[in-house]
Scaffold this motif. Sequence first.
Motif, PDB file in Angstrom:
ATOM      1  N   ARG A  29      56.191  62.462  41.853  1.00  0.00           N
ATOM      2  CA  ARG A  29      55.919  63.872  42.154  1.00  0.00           C
ATOM      3  C   ARG A  29      54.627  63.975  42.952  1.00  0.00           C
ATOM      4  N   PRO A  30      54.653  64.735  44.054  1.00  0.00           N
ATOM      5  CA  PRO A  30      53.409  64.904  44.819  1.00  0.00           C
ATOM      6  C   PRO A  30      52.374  65.668  44.002  1.00  0.00           C
ATOM      7  N   HIS A  31      51.126  65.337  44.198  1.00  0.00           N
ATOM      8  CA  HIS A  31      50.044  65.992  43.472  1.00  0.00           C
ATOM      9  C   HIS A  31      49.276  66.895  44.424  1.00  0.00           C
ATOM     10  N   ASP A  32      48.963  68.079  43.944  1.00  0.00           N
ATOM     11  CA  ASP A  32      48.131  68.999  44.714  1.00  0.00           C
ATOM     12  C   ASP A  32      47.116  69.620  43.763  1.00  0.00           C
ATOM     13  N   TYR A  33      46.355  70.552  44.272  1.00  0.00           N
ATOM     14  CA  TYR A  33      45.264  71.131  43.487  1.00  0.00           C
ATOM     15  C   TYR A  33      45.615  72.471  42.854  1.00  0.00           C
ATOM     16  N   LEU A  34      46.846  72.907  43.009  1.00  0.00           N
ATOM     17  CA  LEU A  34      47.264  74.184  42.432  1.00  0.00           C
ATOM     18  C   LEU A  34      47.661  74.003  40.975  1.00  0.00           C
ATOM     19  N   ASP A  39      52.330  76.218  41.578  1.00  0.00           N
ATOM     20  CA  ASP A  39      52.978  75.268  42.480  1.00  0.00           C
ATOM     21  C   ASP A  39      54.500  75.453  42.443  1.00  0.00           C
TER      22      ASP A  39
END
Length: 124
Positions: A29-34, A39
């Motif tokens: 799973r891609p990781h982001d800062y939201l 997300d």
Amino acid sequence: MMKPRPLKIVAWLSLLAIVFVTVSPIGWRPHDYLPVDLDRALAFALMTLLFVMAYPRHFVLCSVLLIFGALAIEALQLLSPTRHAHMDDAAVKAAGAAFGAVVAWLINQVRPGRPAQVGVKRGA
């Protein structure tokens, strides 16, 4: 504004990406800062917006399929041993899809050159 054919391609690619991210192993799973719920909601809002913009004459069908599709896509996680389906996650995704549908419908109402709505006469 994007032409209808590329918009349709982007809409279908977004659906494929969401299904892949939803059912693939958690480590992929891609990781982001939201925050995770934001997300999820934004991903489904954007996907639904793309579909409703690409298929403006099928607003209701796209909206219903993608709102209920959020539930079905969440249920697909039951097939993955590293993922767990949760009803609250499905609800967040469905709410995002509903929001995206409303925003796209509003955009389609003011978009120049939009196709006529089924059953609605123009200029009458």
